[in-house]
Write a protein that holds these residues in place. Structure first.
Motif, PDB file in Angstrom:
ATOM      1  N   LEU A 232       0.818  -1.206   0.000  1.00  9.41           N
ATOM      2  CA  LEU A 232       0.000   0.000   0.000  1.00  9.41           C
ATOM      3  C   LEU A 232       0.857   1.262   0.000  1.00  9.41           C
ATOM      4  CD1 LEU A 232      -2.879  -0.856   2.526  1.00  9.41           C
ATOM      5  CD2 LEU A 232      -2.908  -1.001   0.047  1.00  9.41           C
ATOM      6  N   SER A 233       1.870   1.290   0.855  1.00 13.56           N
ATOM      7  CA  SER A 233       2.691   2.501   0.965  1.00 13.56           C
ATOM      8  C   SER A 233       3.565   2.688  -0.274  1.00 13.56           C
ATOM      9  CB  SER A 233       3.550   2.449   2.227  1.00 13.56           C
ATOM     10  OG  SER A 233       4.358   1.279   2.256  1.00 13.56           O
ATOM     11  N   LEU A 234       4.034   1.598  -0.876  1.00 11.28           N
ATOM     12  CA  LEU A 234       4.823   1.715  -2.106  1.00 11.28           C
ATOM     13  C   LEU A 234       3.979   2.328  -3.215  1.00 11.28           C
ATOM     14  CD1 LEU A 234       7.295   1.155  -3.898  1.00 11.28           C
ATOM     15  CD2 LEU A 234       6.403  -1.162  -4.253  1.00 11.28           C
ATOM     16  N   ASP A 235       2.767   1.812  -3.386  1.00 11.62           N
ATOM     17  CA  ASP A 235       1.885   2.355  -4.420  1.00 11.62           C
ATOM     18  C   ASP A 235       1.535   3.816  -4.121  1.00 11.62           C
ATOM     19  OD1 ASP A 235       0.020   1.625  -6.786  1.00 11.62           O
ATOM     20  OD2 ASP A 235      -1.323   2.587  -5.364  1.00 11.62           O
ATOM     21  N   LEU A 236       1.324   4.126  -2.834  1.00 12.20           N
ATOM     22  CA  LEU A 236       0.972   5.488  -2.449  1.00 12.20           C
ATOM     23  C   LEU A 236       2.052   6.480  -2.869  1.00 12.20           C
ATOM     24  CD1 LEU A 236      -0.446   6.582   1.002  1.00 12.20           C
ATOM     25  CD2 LEU A 236       1.388   7.866  -0.064  1.00 12.20           C
ATOM     26  N   PHE A 237       3.287   6.238  -2.424  1.00  6.29           N
ATOM     27  CA  PHE A 237       4.347   7.218  -2.681  1.00  6.29           C
ATOM     28  C   PHE A 237       4.772   7.236  -4.142  1.00  6.29           C
ATOM     29  CE2 PHE A 237       4.868   6.799   1.939  1.00  6.29           C
ATOM     30  CZ  PHE A 237       4.857   8.148   2.277  1.00  6.29           C
ATOM     31  N   ALA A 238       4.681   6.085  -4.816  1.00 11.20           N
ATOM     32  CA  ALA A 238       5.050   6.049  -6.234  1.00 11.20           C
ATOM     33  C   ALA A 238       4.130   6.942  -7.050  1.00 11.20           C
ATOM     34  CB  ALA A 238       5.006   4.613  -6.753  1.00 11.20           C
ATOM     35  N   VAL A 239       2.811   6.786  -6.849  1.00 10.75           N
ATOM     36  CA  VAL A 239       1.857   7.579  -7.630  1.00 10.75           C
ATOM     37  C   VAL A 239       1.809   9.012  -7.124  1.00 10.75           C
ATOM     38  CG1 VAL A 239      -0.547   7.736  -8.392  1.00 10.75           C
ATOM     39  CG2 VAL A 239       0.539   5.508  -8.159  1.00 10.75           C
ATOM     40  N   LEU A 240       2.016   9.201  -5.809  1.00 12.90           N
ATOM     41  CA  LEU A 240       2.023  10.560  -5.248  1.00 12.90           C
ATOM     42  C   LEU A 240       3.095  11.408  -5.917  1.00 12.90           C
ATOM     43  CD1 LEU A 240       1.066  12.589  -3.048  1.00 12.90           C
ATOM     44  CD2 LEU A 240       2.812  11.610  -1.552  1.00 12.90           C
ATOM     45  N   PHE A 241       4.293  10.848  -6.056  1.00 12.73           N
ATOM     46  CA  PHE A 241       5.389  11.609  -6.664  1.00 12.73           C
ATOM     47  C   PHE A 241       5.360  11.538  -8.189  1.00 12.73           C
ATOM     48  CE2 PHE A 241       7.632  10.577  -2.513  1.00 12.73           C
ATOM     49  CZ  PHE A 241       7.421  11.845  -1.986  1.00 12.73           C
TER      50      PHE A 241
END
Length: 420
Positions: A232-241
């Motif tokens: 979840l956190s990997l997908d979050l920060f990847a798409v966030l940035f």
């Protein structure tokens, strides 16, 4: 109601798309996603036409994210305690009303940037309830052994809508903003009608009293599951940035010099690649080392973002967005399958709500972040920095969450690979 498919063994003759309950679920997903994609194109082009500001574009994403953030703990409980079909239908009806207000405001001449922000926030609030309710329906449609394949097909519904929706939204907006908003109104209403009378199973948990512990139980569950938390956190920060889609109106109008239809095609490019990825994964599911595949997909996502940021040619940009969509599909399917397969059904609504918050943070808050950085540095530098940051996040997460990198299967039943 016809029973859900009974063959979890992956028999070649077993076809998820032909099952009546799954067909109803798929049509609901695609109609709702089609409406939202058309509305996103119309809102984005409309606000940029009114303000000529990348920061204003980012505020549309923030307006949709804030209700989702505030309501996260509430919507999960609602999805676990009440009929998820009815929740989805009510939310889609409210979204239809919001789209109709957009149309009235356009025809009446009273639409403005503040009005767009308010209506975007209303849509965000409705989707905050709709997303975990719809996501939690899938285990009631297919046996758990078929969930990875079903998740890929369900994801393809969203991707199909993301191909047709932006292009159709851009075409209708070219005719007139009111035409685009009216189409959204009708499509949201059709989605609500489809799910309202659907034969999907209603999986309701016990109506135990709501306590502070139960409210936060979804978050507590994810914290104890490093594989889910890492995904979840990997997908979050990847798409966030790495999210460049919020700035597509800027690229379409000022860099690639195309109009609303070109904007729709650019938004569709991501979905074309994603649809190709989901069809591939539906036929060839990730059976070995899905965590490693997810990391590879995120790195490819960042690299495609960098190419898009550097491009001044429409077809190069379109191809980069296709690659971006295909690589993002791996992350989406792995994340959703992990949540579906490793979460007890009685907690699935609350965990799906937290998952929806992560998605909303990466998408809507990512749009705000993109708007702010583009306002500071310009659109192209903002996208370039975001792509590089995405690659850096993937490399860091390999060290922070080795359990995700080593995991051998999507389900809980198989142990992790030993450390090398």
């Amino acid at each position: 109601m016809p029973p859900p498919p009974a063959d979890p063994t992956g028999d070649p003759g077993f076809s998820l798309p032909k099952h009546p309950a799954f067909q109803r679920f798929w049509s609901t997903r695609i109609l709702s996603s089609l409406s939202f994609q058309m509305l996103a194109v119309a809102m984005g082009w409309h606000i940029y036409a009114l303000t000529h500001s990348a920061f204003a574009l980012g505020l549309v994403g923030l307006a949709q994210f804030l209700p989702m953030f505030v309501l996260t703990l509430v919507v999960g409980h609602v999805a676990d305690r009440y009929d998820r079909r009815r929740i989805a239908a009510i939310c889609q009806s409210l979204e239809s009303v919001a789209a109709l207000l957009f149309a009235f405001g356009t025809f009446g001449g009273w639409i403005s940037a503040p009005v767009i922000y308010v209506l975007a926030a209303c849509v965000g609030a409705a989707r905050a309830f709709e997303s975990p309710a719809v996501a939690s329906l899938l285990p009631g449609v297919v046996p758990r052994g078929q969930l990875p394949k079903a998740t890929a097909w369900a994801t393809s519904a969203n991707q199909s809508a993301q191909i047709a929706g932006p292009a159709l939204g851009g075409l209708l907006y070219g005719i007139g903003p009111g035409a685009a908003y009216l189409a959204c109104t009708l499509s949201f209403a059709a989605a609500a009608a489809s799910v309202w009378g659907s034969p999907l199973q209603a999986r309701l948990a016990s109506r135990a009293p709501v306590t502070l512990e139960s409210v936060f139980s979804g978050i507590a569950f994810i914290r104890k599951e490093p594989v889910i938390l890492g995904a979840l956190s990997l997908d979050l920060f990847a798409v966030l940035f790495g999210g460049a889609t919020a700035l597509l109106p800027v690229f379409a109008r000022d860099i690639l010099h195309t109009g609303p239809l070109g904007l729709g095609l650019l938004r569709s490019g991501t979905a074309i690649g994603a649809l190709a990825g989901t069809i591939w994964l539906a036929h060839f599911p990730l059976r070995n080392r899905p965590g490693a595949a997810m990391f590879g997909g995120v790195i490819a996502f960042g690299a495609a973002t960098v190419v898009f940021g550097l491009s001044h040619h429409f077809f190069v940009s379109l191809f980069a967005l296709m690659v971006l969509g295909a690589s993002d599909t791996i992350s989406v399917v792995v994340r959703l399958s992990l949540v579906q397969l490793r979460t007890p059904d009685e907690m699935l609504g609350r965990v799906s709500a937290v998952n929806s918050l992560f998605i909303g943070t990466s998408n809507q808050l990512g749009e705000f972040e993109s708007g702010v950085t583009a306002g500071w540095w310009g659109a192209q530098p903002a996208v370039l920095v975001g792509g590089i940051a995405t690659i850096a996040v993937a490399l860091l997460w390999m060290r922070f969450f080795p359990e995700l990198k080593r995991t051998r299967s999507l389900g809980r039943e198989e142990a992790l690979a030993p450390s090398s």
